[in-house]
Design an enzyme around this catalytic site. Structure first.
Site, PDB file in Angstrom:
ATOM      1  N   MET A  56     -12.051   4.747  -0.767  1.00  7.87           N
ATOM      2  CA  MET A  56     -12.697   5.021   0.523  1.00  7.87           C
ATOM      3  C   MET A  56     -13.313   6.404   0.378  1.00  7.87           C
ATOM      4  O   MET A  56     -12.851   7.379   0.992  1.00  7.87           O
ATOM      5  CB  MET A  56     -11.654   4.964   1.648  1.00  7.87           C
ATOM      6  CG  MET A  56     -11.200   3.540   1.962  1.00  7.87           C
ATOM      7  SD  MET A  56      -9.648   3.480   2.877  1.00  7.87           S
ATOM      8  CE  MET A  56      -8.487   3.528   1.524  1.00  7.87           C
ATOM      9  N   GLY A  78      -8.794   4.145   6.951  1.00 12.45           N
ATOM     10  CA  GLY A  78      -8.446   5.548   7.173  1.00 12.45           C
ATOM     11  C   GLY A  78      -6.971   5.797   7.447  1.00 12.45           C
ATOM     12  O   GLY A  78      -6.457   6.846   7.109  1.00 12.45           O
ATOM     13  N   MET A  92     -11.322  -5.735   5.080  1.00  8.89           N
ATOM     14  CA  MET A  92     -10.532  -4.827   5.916  1.00  8.89           C
ATOM     15  C   MET A  92     -10.256  -5.505   7.248  1.00  8.89           C
ATOM     16  O   MET A  92     -11.183  -5.932   7.944  1.00  8.89           O
ATOM     17  CB  MET A  92     -11.286  -3.521   6.180  1.00  8.89           C
ATOM     18  CG  MET A  92     -11.519  -2.631   4.973  1.00  8.89           C
ATOM     19  SD  MET A  92     -10.048  -2.207   4.047  1.00  8.89           S
ATOM     20  CE  MET A  92      -9.056  -1.365   5.298  1.00  8.89           C
ATOM     21  N   HIS A  97      -8.294   1.326  -4.177  1.00 11.75           N
ATOM     22  CA  HIS A  97      -9.213   1.081  -3.063  1.00 11.75           C
ATOM     23  C   HIS A  97      -9.893   2.406  -2.744  1.00 11.75           C
ATOM     24  O   HIS A  97      -9.287   3.294  -2.148  1.00 11.75           O
ATOM     25  CB  HIS A  97      -8.396   0.542  -1.878  1.00 11.75           C
ATOM     26  CG  HIS A  97      -9.157   0.400  -0.611  1.00 11.75           C
ATOM     27  ND1 HIS A  97      -8.553   0.185   0.609  1.00 11.75           N
ATOM     28  CD2 HIS A  97     -10.501   0.447  -0.346  1.00 11.75           C
ATOM     29  CE1 HIS A  97      -9.463   0.101   1.547  1.00 11.75           C
ATOM     30  NE2 HIS A  97     -10.659   0.269   0.996  1.00 11.75           N
ATOM     31  N   SER A 148       0.850  -1.189   0.000  1.00 14.54           N
ATOM     32  CA  SER A 148       0.000   0.000   0.000  1.00 14.54           C
ATOM     33  C   SER A 148       0.886   1.239   0.000  1.00 14.54           C
ATOM     34  O   SER A 148       1.648   1.458   0.945  1.00 14.54           O
ATOM     35  CB  SER A 148      -0.887   0.019   1.237  1.00 14.54           C
ATOM     36  OG  SER A 148      -1.372   1.339   1.424  1.00 14.54           O
ATOM     37  N   ASP A 185      -4.585   3.694  -2.085  1.00 13.91           N
ATOM     38  CA  ASP A 185      -5.646   4.061  -1.138  1.00 13.91           C
ATOM     39  C   ASP A 185      -6.157   5.472  -1.377  1.00 13.91           C
ATOM     40  O   ASP A 185      -5.414   6.445  -1.219  1.00 13.91           O
ATOM     41  CB  ASP A 185      -5.111   3.951   0.296  1.00 13.91           C
ATOM     42  CG  ASP A 185      -4.973   2.509   0.745  1.00 13.91           C
ATOM     43  OD1 ASP A 185      -5.957   1.756   0.613  1.00 13.91           O
ATOM     44  OD2 ASP A 185      -3.882   2.141   1.219  1.00 13.91           O
ATOM     45  N   MET A 241      -8.704   8.322  -0.171  1.00 20.49           N
ATOM     46  CA  MET A 241      -9.511   8.743   0.996  1.00 20.49           C
ATOM     47  C   MET A 241      -9.990  10.170   0.808  1.00 20.49           C
ATOM     48  O   MET A 241      -9.253  11.015   0.284  1.00 20.49           O
ATOM     49  CB  MET A 241      -8.660   8.667   2.266  1.00 20.49           C
ATOM     50  CG  MET A 241      -8.056   7.291   2.495  1.00 20.49           C
ATOM     51  SD  MET A 241      -7.203   7.226   4.076  1.00 20.49           S
ATOM     52  CE  MET A 241      -6.458   5.604   3.985  1.00 20.49           C
ATOM     53  N   HIS A 246      -1.113  -1.204  -4.390  1.00 17.14           N
ATOM     54  CA  HIS A 246      -2.377  -0.900  -3.709  1.00 17.14           C
ATOM     55  C   HIS A 246      -2.454   0.609  -3.474  1.00 17.14           C
ATOM     56  O   HIS A 246      -1.568   1.201  -2.864  1.00 17.14           O
ATOM     57  CB  HIS A 246      -2.462  -1.665  -2.386  1.00 17.14           C
ATOM     58  CG  HIS A 246      -3.768  -1.519  -1.684  1.00 17.14           C
ATOM     59  ND1 HIS A 246      -4.898  -2.214  -2.049  1.00 17.14           N
ATOM     60  CD2 HIS A 246      -4.144  -0.732  -0.639  1.00 17.14           C
ATOM     61  CE1 HIS A 246      -5.903  -1.878  -1.255  1.00 17.14           C
ATOM     62  NE2 HIS A 246      -5.477  -0.962  -0.394  1.00 17.14           N
ATOM     63  N   ASP A 278      -6.564  -6.360   3.963  1.00 14.92           N
ATOM     64  CA  ASP A 278      -5.946  -5.033   4.037  1.00 14.92           C
ATOM     65  C   ASP A 278      -5.930  -4.533   5.476  1.00 14.92           C
ATOM     66  O   ASP A 278      -6.982  -4.257   6.049  1.00 14.92           O
ATOM     67  CB  ASP A 278      -6.765  -4.080   3.142  1.00 14.92           C
ATOM     68  CG  ASP A 278      -6.153  -2.700   3.029  1.00 14.92           C
ATOM     69  OD1 ASP A 278      -5.091  -2.454   3.608  1.00 14.92           O
ATOM     70  OD2 ASP A 278      -6.769  -1.862   2.330  1.00 14.92           O
TER      71      ASP A 278
HETATM   72  C1  DX5 Z   1      -6.233   1.665   5.458  1.00 12.94           C
HETATM   73  C2  DX5 Z   1      -5.732   1.309   4.080  1.00 12.94           C
HETATM   74  C3  DX5 Z   1      -4.623   0.327   4.039  1.00 12.94           C
HETATM   75  C4  DX5 Z   1      -3.389   0.712   4.787  1.00 12.94           C
HETATM   76  C5  DX5 Z   1      -2.761  -0.550   5.299  1.00 12.94           C
HETATM   77  O1  DX5 Z   1      -7.419   2.380   5.325  1.00 12.94           O
HETATM   78  O2  DX5 Z   1      -6.793   0.795   3.293  1.00 12.94           O
HETATM   79  O3  DX5 Z   1      -4.323  -0.044   2.715  1.00 12.94           O
HETATM   80  O4  DX5 Z   1      -2.459   1.410   4.048  1.00 12.94           O
HETATM   81  O5  DX5 Z   1      -1.654  -0.198   6.049  1.00 12.94           O
HETATM   82  P1  DX5 Z   1      -0.925  -1.189   7.014  1.00 12.94           P
HETATM   83  O6  DX5 Z   1      -0.435  -2.331   6.192  1.00 12.94           O
HETATM   84  O7  DX5 Z   1       0.159  -0.338   7.578  1.00 12.94           O
HETATM   85  O8  DX5 Z   1      -1.919  -1.623   8.045  1.00 12.94           O
HETATM   86 ZN    ZN Z   2      -6.414  -0.115   1.273  1.00 11.98          ZN
END
Ligand code: DX5
Ligand code: ZN
Length: 227
Positions: free
Chosen positions: A69, A143, A138, A67, A8, A35, A37, A33, A176
């Site tokens: 969010m 977040g 998840m 991904h 990620s 993310d 947000m 990956h 994740d």
């Molecule tokens: C959280 C994200 C993840 C996050 C995972 O909302 O969707 O992808 O980056 O990070 P780690 O692997 O550090 O838990």
């Molecule tokens: Zn993610």
């Protein structure tokens, strides 16, 4: 099982993002990956289609696993498709019309997936599993990177794996949050095939070392080899 590792980039050094992604792929990662947000669906704000497009222009050819969010979902889907997304996954509670959003992602040429928060039930899968390419579970609340793995998600993974296999579908099961060398084997044993890891990967090694991600990716693969 064909296991895939999906670092990620949330935990990458954003000031050197192209280089970070090149290095992690060079070290053997399979998927990027990504993310997204919006400070509305989740209490944090990250990156959008422009950054995805920039990675493609930089020369990244690996699959980009977007991904989302964000809420609403549909408005931003075509932008990510144009920007070079491979997978687009979204949280069912963020869309008013889940079936329509899945169809929209498919129409734009991307692979749709659904994401379930730790306490979100899986019931919509009964009506969607044959229309998607990925289920993302998840194992932290979305977040932020660097949170602790929530163990009950292993039961959810076993449940989804059963559903996929019973219907003989070609659907990836991704996890994740809080995944690293200490628990990746247990997660794989629960039926997961695609592993997001943010802080575990990008926190590894010394920043000045271009091969800094070799040993962490190798450590994850070594654990997977024991399954
Ligand atoms: C959280 C994200 C993840 C996050 C995972 O909302 O969707 O992808 O980056 O990070 P780690 O692997 O550090 O838990
Ligand atoms: Zn993610």
């Amino acid at each position: 099982m064909n296991y895939r590792i999906a670092p990620s980039i949330l935990s990458a050094n954003f000031a050197k993002l192209g280089e970070e992604v090149d290095n992690v792929l060079k070290s053997g990662a399979d998927i990027v990956h990504f993310d997204v947000m919006d400070n509305h669906y989740v209490p944090n704000l990250t990156i959008g289609p422009l950054v995805c497009e920039a990675l493609r222009k930089h020369g990244v050819t690996a699959p980009i696993d977007v991904h989302l969010m964000v809420k609403p979902v549909d408005r931003i889907v075509p932008d990510f498709a144009k920007a070079g997304a491979s997978y687009i996954t979204f949280h069912p509670e963020a869309s008013e019309h889940i079936d329509r959003t899945i169809a929209l992602i498919r129409e734009t040429g991307c692979k749709p997936g659904l994401v379930f928060n730790p306490a979100t039930p899986l019931d919509v899968l009964e009506w969607t599993l044959d229309k998607i390419d990925m289920v993302l579970l998840m194992s932290v609340n979305p977040g932020f990177g660097g949170q602790k793995f929530i163990p009950h998600v292993l039961d959810k993974a076993r449940q989804v794996r059963k559903m996929i296999d019973a219907r003989k579908l070609d659907v990836s099961l991704e996890i994740d949050g809080g995944v690293g060398p200490a628990n990746i084997r247990e997660v794989a044993q629960a039926g997961v095939d695609t592993f997001v890891a943010g802080s575990a990967v990008f926190g590894a090694g010394r920043e000045s070392d271009p091969n800094r991600y070799d040993s962490i990716i190798a450590a994850l693969r070594a654990e997977l080899a024991k399954v």
